[in-house]
Enzyme design. Structure first.
Site, PDB file in Angstrom:
ATOM      1  N   TYR A   3      33.974  37.916  29.452  1.00 45.47           N
ATOM      2  CA  TYR A   3      35.428  37.735  29.363  1.00 45.47           C
ATOM      3  C   TYR A   3      35.874  37.436  27.933  1.00 45.47           C
ATOM      4  O   TYR A   3      36.925  36.855  27.713  1.00 45.47           O
ATOM      5  CB  TYR A   3      35.881  36.570  30.257  1.00 45.47           C
ATOM      6  CG  TYR A   3      36.009  36.874  31.730  1.00 45.47           C
ATOM      7  CD1 TYR A   3      34.942  37.387  32.464  1.00 45.47           C
ATOM      8  CD2 TYR A   3      37.201  36.629  32.419  1.00 45.47           C
ATOM      9  CE1 TYR A   3      35.057  37.638  33.829  1.00 45.47           C
ATOM     10  CE2 TYR A   3      37.323  36.877  33.779  1.00 45.47           C
ATOM     11  CZ  TYR A   3      36.246  37.379  34.476  1.00 45.47           C
ATOM     12  OH  TYR A   3      36.363  37.610  35.828  1.00 45.47           O
ATOM     13  N   LYS A  24      20.403  37.957  34.119  1.00 42.93           N
ATOM     14  CA  LYS A  24      20.141  39.391  34.356  1.00 42.93           C
ATOM     15  C   LYS A  24      19.348  39.899  33.167  1.00 42.93           C
ATOM     16  O   LYS A  24      19.612  40.960  32.623  1.00 42.93           O
ATOM     17  CB  LYS A  24      21.478  40.130  34.532  1.00 42.93           C
ATOM     18  CG  LYS A  24      21.348  41.569  35.027  1.00 42.93           C
ATOM     19  CD  LYS A  24      20.768  41.697  36.416  1.00 42.93           C
ATOM     20  CE  LYS A  24      20.335  43.136  36.674  1.00 42.93           C
ATOM     21  NZ  LYS A  24      19.605  43.293  37.952  1.00 42.93           N
ATOM     22  N   ASP A  83      21.395  39.749  41.086  1.00 35.83           N
ATOM     23  CA  ASP A  83      21.391  40.571  42.307  1.00 35.83           C
ATOM     24  C   ASP A  83      20.586  39.869  43.405  1.00 35.83           C
ATOM     25  O   ASP A  83      21.023  39.754  44.554  1.00 35.83           O
ATOM     26  CB  ASP A  83      20.895  41.998  42.031  1.00 35.83           C
ATOM     27  CG  ASP A  83      19.654  42.057  41.145  1.00 35.83           C
ATOM     28  OD1 ASP A  83      19.239  41.000  40.595  1.00 35.83           O
ATOM     29  OD2 ASP A  83      19.067  43.146  41.006  1.00 35.83           O
ATOM     30  N   ASP A 139      31.914  34.523  38.489  1.00 33.56           N
ATOM     31  CA  ASP A 139      33.150  34.986  39.138  1.00 33.56           C
ATOM     32  C   ASP A 139      32.791  35.665  40.462  1.00 33.56           C
ATOM     33  O   ASP A 139      33.376  35.375  41.513  1.00 33.56           O
ATOM     34  CB  ASP A 139      33.877  35.971  38.208  1.00 33.56           C
ATOM     35  CG  ASP A 139      35.063  36.617  38.896  1.00 33.56           C
ATOM     36  OD1 ASP A 139      35.830  35.889  39.554  1.00 33.56           O
ATOM     37  OD2 ASP A 139      35.215  37.853  38.786  1.00 33.56           O
ATOM     38  N   ASP A 145      33.083  34.080  44.643  1.00 32.84           N
ATOM     39  CA  ASP A 145      33.791  34.696  45.780  1.00 32.84           C
ATOM     40  C   ASP A 145      32.865  34.781  46.988  1.00 32.84           C
ATOM     41  O   ASP A 145      33.266  34.497  48.120  1.00 32.84           O
ATOM     42  CB  ASP A 145      34.294  36.105  45.435  1.00 32.84           C
ATOM     43  CG  ASP A 145      35.759  36.101  45.013  1.00 32.84           C
ATOM     44  OD1 ASP A 145      36.201  35.082  44.438  1.00 32.84           O
ATOM     45  OD2 ASP A 145      36.462  37.109  45.254  1.00 32.84           O
TER      46      ASP A 145
HETATM   47  C1  IPM Z   1      38.736  33.747  39.458  1.00 36.29           C
HETATM   48  C2  IPM Z   1      39.595  34.960  39.542  1.00 36.29           C
HETATM   49  C3  IPM Z   1      39.972  35.466  38.177  1.00 36.29           C
HETATM   50  C4  IPM Z   1      38.766  35.778  37.361  1.00 36.29           C
HETATM   51  C5  IPM Z   1      40.916  36.669  38.282  1.00 36.29           C
HETATM   52  C6  IPM Z   1      42.259  36.265  38.855  1.00 36.29           C
HETATM   53  C7  IPM Z   1      41.049  37.425  37.038  1.00 36.29           C
HETATM   54  O1  IPM Z   1      38.973  35.940  40.266  1.00 36.29           O
HETATM   55  O2  IPM Z   1      39.182  32.724  38.928  1.00 36.29           O
HETATM   56  O3  IPM Z   1      37.616  33.792  39.939  1.00 36.29           O
HETATM   57  O4  IPM Z   1      38.143  36.823  37.481  1.00 36.29           O
HETATM   58  O5  IPM Z   1      38.384  34.976  36.537  1.00 36.29           O
HETATM   59 MG    MG Z   2      37.106  35.436  40.976  1.00 30.99          MG
END
Ligand code: IPM
Ligand code: MG
Length: 359
Positions: free
Chosen positions: A138, A189, A222, A246, A250
């Site tokens: 990022y 990785k 992975d 990230d 999720d």
């Molecule tokens: C998170 C979100 C963000 C990220 C998005 C909204 C860009 O998914 O905070 O995990 O990827 O950092």
């Molecule tokens: Mg995210």
């Protein structure tokens, strides 16, 4: 009485609904303890602001935020504004401008909420994901040349610095050391990414020598998805790069029942700048305005903020209240219930008001 100055940035989609609920809960817990209160300033930055002003926040936005003790953030993202604009216009400039390099994402299966994993109960999944939050994938480094032509080239460069990796590893090892199991998994990785990720591994091994009481191991990202799914009990604290964490967070949110309950904190561990607290779920336009957004992620986020401000007893009260309300089945539709945002908020405030002193 201590007064904390909070900058609220509800922003887009369900952001305002959950942030309002969160502020009500913060107010309730402050009144319950009687030891502190909040002075909240709300900022109308976000996608609507962008449509009027051509930018997500004013040019001096960071200067305006700097004096606050913490930032309470809703969500960004709108169907009619490109995602990279909303992200790079508001949330990332705050994270990176305030050097909030440690993003922490606690994950647990709350009582009353079901994990989609068979045989995984409340106590079997208790993770603390530490996301590197200032560089890596990022970093924003790269570019496009010959745009639109067949020979167009785009680069997206991951940047790993020794100082950036060392500080997040120290933070992660210290976090692992502070938790009962003292167990850290370093996600990597380095088989495929042979420069930055190999340095990442080297620095993990170096920092590990400073924390002899922490047991640590290394997992390729992975393979990590498999371990999280099939052997969640084997994990405790997890550290990963910006993008890897990230994605894994999720997955973690889903395995814990819903990303509707997942909180996060963007921390400047050195305390030079305000840290920022937000639910992970995002703007969720499909349910905006329906009154059914799950406020639990924001309440948990509020607890992280209270902890950060040094109000750990108040943080515990909020967590206990959330757990009681979830256990009673007062749940929004994303976690299988029929309750509204209002119902859950009232129940959590009711639980807080009902605590005896010292709860
Ligand atoms: C998170 C979100 C963000 C990220 C998005 C909204 C860009 O998914 O905070 O995990 O990827 O950092
Ligand atoms: Mg995210």
């Amino acid at each position: 009485m201590k007064t904390y100055r909070i900058a609220a940035i509800p922003a887009d989609g369900i952001g305002p609904e959950v942030i309002n609920a969160g502020l009500e809960v913060l107010d309730a817990v402050a009144r319950r303890t009687g030891q502190f209160d909040f002075d909240v300033t709300s900022f109308d930055w976000g996608s609507d602001y962008y449509k009027t002003h051509g930018q997500m926040m004013p040019a001096d936005g960071l200067d305006q935020l700097k004096p606050f003790d913490a930032i309470f953030f809703g969500a960004v993202g709108a169907p009619d504004v490109p995602d990279h604009i909303t992200l790079w216009g508001l949330r990332l400039p705050i994270c990176q401008g305030f050097d909030q390099y440690a993003n922490i994402r606690p994950t647990r299966v709350l009582p009353g909420i079901k994990s989609p994993l068979r045989n995984v109960d409340h106590d079997d999944l208790d993770w603390m994901i530490i996301r590197e939050n200032s560089e890596g994938e990022y970093s924003g480094s790269g570019g496009r040349v010959h745009e639109g032509y067949p020979n167009e080239v785009a680069t997206e460069i991951s940047v790993f610095t020794r100082s950036g990796v060392t500080r997040i590893m120290r933070y992660a090892f210290a976090m692992a050391a502070s938790r009962p199991r003292k167990l850290l998994t370093v996600v990597t990785k380095s088989n495929a990414q042979r420069h930055g990720m190999v340095m990442w591994d080297d620095i993990a091994a170096e920092v590990a020598t400073e924390y002899p009481d922490v047991t640590w191991d290394k997992m390729l990202v992975d393979a990590m998805t498999v371990r999280m799914t099939l052997d969640p009990q084997s994990l405790d604290t997890i550290v990963a790069t910006n993008l890897h964490a990230d994605i894994l967070s999720d997955l973690a949110g889903a395995l814990a029942g819903s990303i509707g309950v997942a909180p996060t904190a963007n921390i400047d561990p050195e305390g030079r700048f305000p840290s920022m607290f937000e639910p992970i779920h995002g703007s969720a336009f499909d349910i905006t305005g329906k009154g059914i957004a799950n406020p639990v992620a924001t309440f948990w986020t509020a607890a992280l903020m209270l902890d950060h401000l040094g109000q750990d007893q108040a943080a515990k009260m909020v967590m206990t209240a959330i757990e009681q309300v979830c256990a009673k089945g007062i749940l929004t539709p994303d976690v299988g219930g029929k309750a509204t945002t209002r119902d859950v908020t009232d129940a959590v405030i009711g639980a807080i008001n009902g605590f005896n002193d010292g709860a």
